[in-house]
Design a protein around this motif. Structure first.
Motif, PDB file in Angstrom:
ATOM      1  N   LEU A  42       0.814  -1.215   0.000  1.00 22.92           N
ATOM      2  CA  LEU A  42       0.000   0.000   0.000  1.00 22.92           C
ATOM      3  C   LEU A  42       0.851   1.270   0.000  1.00 22.92           C
ATOM      4  CD1 LEU A  42      -3.017  -0.957   2.293  1.00 22.92           C
ATOM      5  CD2 LEU A  42      -2.977  -0.714  -0.191  1.00 22.92           C
ATOM      6  N   PRO A  43       1.930   1.335   0.803  1.00 23.28           N
ATOM      7  CA  PRO A  43       2.764   2.541   0.740  1.00 23.28           C
ATOM      8  C   PRO A  43       3.394   2.743  -0.650  1.00 23.28           C
ATOM      9  CG  PRO A  43       3.220   1.340   2.756  1.00 23.28           C
ATOM     10  CD  PRO A  43       2.341   0.457   1.911  1.00 23.28           C
ATOM     11  N   THR A  44       3.803   1.657  -1.278  1.00 18.57           N
ATOM     12  CA  THR A  44       4.390   1.745  -2.615  1.00 18.57           C
ATOM     13  C   THR A  44       3.343   2.201  -3.620  1.00 18.57           C
ATOM     14  OG1 THR A  44       6.051   0.074  -2.117  1.00 18.57           O
ATOM     15  CG2 THR A  44       5.547   0.444  -4.449  1.00 18.57           C
ATOM     16  N   LEU A  45       2.152   1.662  -3.523  1.00 21.21           N
ATOM     17  CA  LEU A  45       1.061   2.065  -4.396  1.00 21.21           C
ATOM     18  C   LEU A  45       0.799   3.565  -4.248  1.00 21.21           C
ATOM     19  CD1 LEU A  45      -1.268   1.168  -6.337  1.00 21.21           C
ATOM     20  CD2 LEU A  45      -2.658   0.902  -4.290  1.00 21.21           C
ATOM     21  N   GLY A  46       0.816   4.042  -3.034  1.00 25.60           N
ATOM     22  CA  GLY A  46       0.612   5.467  -2.773  1.00 25.60           C
ATOM     23  C   GLY A  46       1.688   6.336  -3.394  1.00 25.60           C
ATOM     24  N   LYS A  47       2.925   5.900  -3.297  1.00 31.18           N
ATOM     25  CA  LYS A  47       4.039   6.666  -3.884  1.00 31.18           C
ATOM     26  C   LYS A  47       3.928   6.725  -5.402  1.00 31.18           C
ATOM     27  CE  LYS A  47       7.520   5.878  -0.328  1.00 31.18           C
ATOM     28  NZ  LYS A  47       8.870   5.337  -0.063  1.00 31.18           N
ATOM     29  N   ILE A  48       3.562   5.608  -6.007  1.00 32.81           N
ATOM     30  CA  ILE A  48       3.423   5.567  -7.463  1.00 32.81           C
ATOM     31  C   ILE A  48       2.270   6.474  -7.898  1.00 32.81           C
ATOM     32  CG2 ILE A  48       2.803   4.099  -9.422  1.00 32.81           C
ATOM     33  CD1 ILE A  48       4.325   1.823  -7.952  1.00 32.81           C
ATOM     34  N   ALA A  49       1.157   6.388  -7.206  1.00 36.69           N
ATOM     35  CA  ALA A  49       0.002   7.219  -7.541  1.00 36.69           C
ATOM     36  C   ALA A  49       0.349   8.701  -7.418  1.00 36.69           C
ATOM     37  CB  ALA A  49      -1.180   6.869  -6.641  1.00 36.69           C
ATOM     38  N   LYS A  50       1.030   9.063  -6.351  1.00 33.15           N
ATOM     39  CA  LYS A  50       1.412  10.461  -6.149  1.00 33.15           C
ATOM     40  C   LYS A  50       2.342  10.929  -7.263  1.00 33.15           C
ATOM     41  CE  LYS A  50       3.354  13.638  -2.776  1.00 33.15           C
ATOM     42  NZ  LYS A  50       3.934  13.785  -1.441  1.00 33.15           N
ATOM     43  N   ALA A  51       3.284  10.096  -7.636  1.00 29.74           N
ATOM     44  CA  ALA A  51       4.228  10.452  -8.700  1.00 29.74           C
ATOM     45  C   ALA A  51       3.520  10.652 -10.040  1.00 29.74           C
ATOM     46  CB  ALA A  51       5.303   9.380  -8.828  1.00 29.74           C
ATOM     47  N   LEU A  52       2.423   9.922 -10.237  1.00 26.98           N
ATOM     48  CA  LEU A  52       1.671  10.023 -11.489  1.00 26.98           C
ATOM     49  C   LEU A  52       0.530  11.037 -11.409  1.00 26.98           C
ATOM     50  CD1 LEU A  52       1.517   6.239 -12.400  1.00 26.98           C
ATOM     51  CD2 LEU A  52       2.821   8.008 -13.597  1.00 26.98           C
ATOM     52  N   GLY A  53       0.277  11.569 -10.216  1.00 22.87           N
ATOM     53  CA  GLY A  53      -0.771  12.567 -10.053  1.00 22.87           C
ATOM     54  C   GLY A  53      -2.176  11.997 -10.090  1.00 22.87           C
ATOM     55  N   VAL A  54      -2.330  10.757  -9.603  1.00 22.17           N
ATOM     56  CA  VAL A  54      -3.648  10.129  -9.574  1.00 22.17           C
ATOM     57  C   VAL A  54      -3.912   9.567  -8.180  1.00 22.17           C
ATOM     58  CG1 VAL A  54      -3.575   9.512 -12.029  1.00 22.17           C
ATOM     59  CG2 VAL A  54      -2.765   7.863 -10.335  1.00 22.17           C
ATOM     60  N   LYS A  55      -5.149   9.166  -7.936  1.00 18.65           N
ATOM     61  CA  LYS A  55      -5.503   8.513  -6.683  1.00 18.65           C
ATOM     62  C   LYS A  55      -5.050   7.058  -6.738  1.00 18.65           C
ATOM     63  CE  LYS A  55      -9.549  11.345  -5.914  1.00 18.65           C
ATOM     64  NZ  LYS A  55     -11.003  11.354  -5.773  1.00 18.65           N
ATOM     65  N   PRO A  56      -4.623   6.475  -5.620  1.00 18.29           N
ATOM     66  CA  PRO A  56      -4.222   5.074  -5.617  1.00 18.29           C
ATOM     67  C   PRO A  56      -5.293   4.136  -6.193  1.00 18.29           C
ATOM     68  CG  PRO A  56      -3.560   6.079  -3.565  1.00 18.29           C
ATOM     69  CD  PRO A  56      -4.412   7.084  -4.299  1.00 18.29           C
ATOM     70  N   SER A  57      -6.554   4.449  -5.922  1.00 23.08           N
ATOM     71  CA  SER A  57      -7.631   3.587  -6.423  1.00 23.08           C
ATOM     72  C   SER A  57      -7.671   3.519  -7.943  1.00 23.08           C
ATOM     73  CB  SER A  57      -8.982   4.064  -5.887  1.00 23.08           C
ATOM     74  OG  SER A  57      -9.236   5.399  -6.322  1.00 23.08           O
ATOM     75  N   GLU A  58      -7.159   4.540  -8.610  1.00 24.06           N
ATOM     76  CA  GLU A  58      -7.138   4.545 -10.073  1.00 24.06           C
ATOM     77  C   GLU A  58      -6.165   3.517 -10.642  1.00 24.06           C
ATOM     78  OE1 GLU A  58      -7.240   8.395 -12.090  1.00 24.06           O
ATOM     79  OE2 GLU A  58      -7.653   9.295 -10.128  1.00 24.06           O
ATOM     80  N   LEU A  59      -5.241   3.063  -9.820  1.00 21.08           N
ATOM     81  CA  LEU A  59      -4.240   2.090 -10.291  1.00 21.08           C
ATOM     82  C   LEU A  59      -4.660   0.648 -10.021  1.00 21.08           C
ATOM     83  CD1 LEU A  59      -0.991   3.884  -9.093  1.00 21.08           C
ATOM     84  CD2 LEU A  59      -1.899   3.782 -11.422  1.00 21.08           C
ATOM     85  N   LEU A  60      -5.723   0.484  -9.259  1.00 24.41           N
ATOM     86  CA  LEU A  60      -6.151  -0.861  -8.909  1.00 24.41           C
ATOM     87  C   LEU A  60      -6.992  -1.477 -10.012  1.00 24.41           C
ATOM     88  CD1 LEU A  60      -7.070  -0.259  -5.182  1.00 24.41           C
ATOM     89  CD2 LEU A  60      -4.966  -1.238  -6.104  1.00 24.41           C
ATOM     90  N   GLU A  61      -6.918  -2.789 -10.107  1.00 25.56           N
ATOM     91  CA  GLU A  61      -7.705  -3.510 -11.106  1.00 25.56           C
ATOM     92  C   GLU A  61      -9.169  -3.491 -10.709  1.00 25.56           C
ATOM     93  OE1 GLU A  61      -5.614  -7.185 -12.704  1.00 25.56           O
ATOM     94  OE2 GLU A  61      -4.620  -6.844 -10.783  1.00 25.56           O
ATOM     95  N   MET A  62     -10.001  -3.196 -11.648  1.00 22.72           N
ATOM     96  CA  MET A  62     -11.448  -3.161 -11.394  1.00 22.72           C
ATOM     97  C   MET A  62     -12.150  -4.010 -12.408  1.00 22.72           C
ATOM     98  SD  MET A  62     -12.061  -1.292  -8.827  1.00 22.72           S
ATOM     99  CE  MET A  62     -11.229  -0.155  -7.785  1.00 22.72           C
TER     100      MET A  62
END
Length: 62
Positions: A42-62
């Protein structure tokens, strides 16, 4: 993590795996592993999302 979404976001921002790793303050090996299918913490997901300027939930599979 939705790899296709990650690749598309990186392309939209003109980022390589190395650039994403630097901006997210992660190792290049961590980004490489995620691109190969390893699930990020989760912390890694947060860092990646922040670097890309999106919410972490946007990177999750849906």
């Amino acid at each position: 993590m939705d790899k296709k979404k990650l690749v598309n976001l990186m392309a939209d921002k003109g980022m390589t795996q190395a650039a994403l790793a630097d901006k997210a303050e992660l190792s290049r090996a961590a980004i490489y592993g995620i691109m190969k299918g390893r699930k990020p913490t989760l912390p890694t997901l947060g860092k990646i999302a922040k670097a890309l300027g999106v919410k972490p939930s946007e990177l999750l599979e849906m």
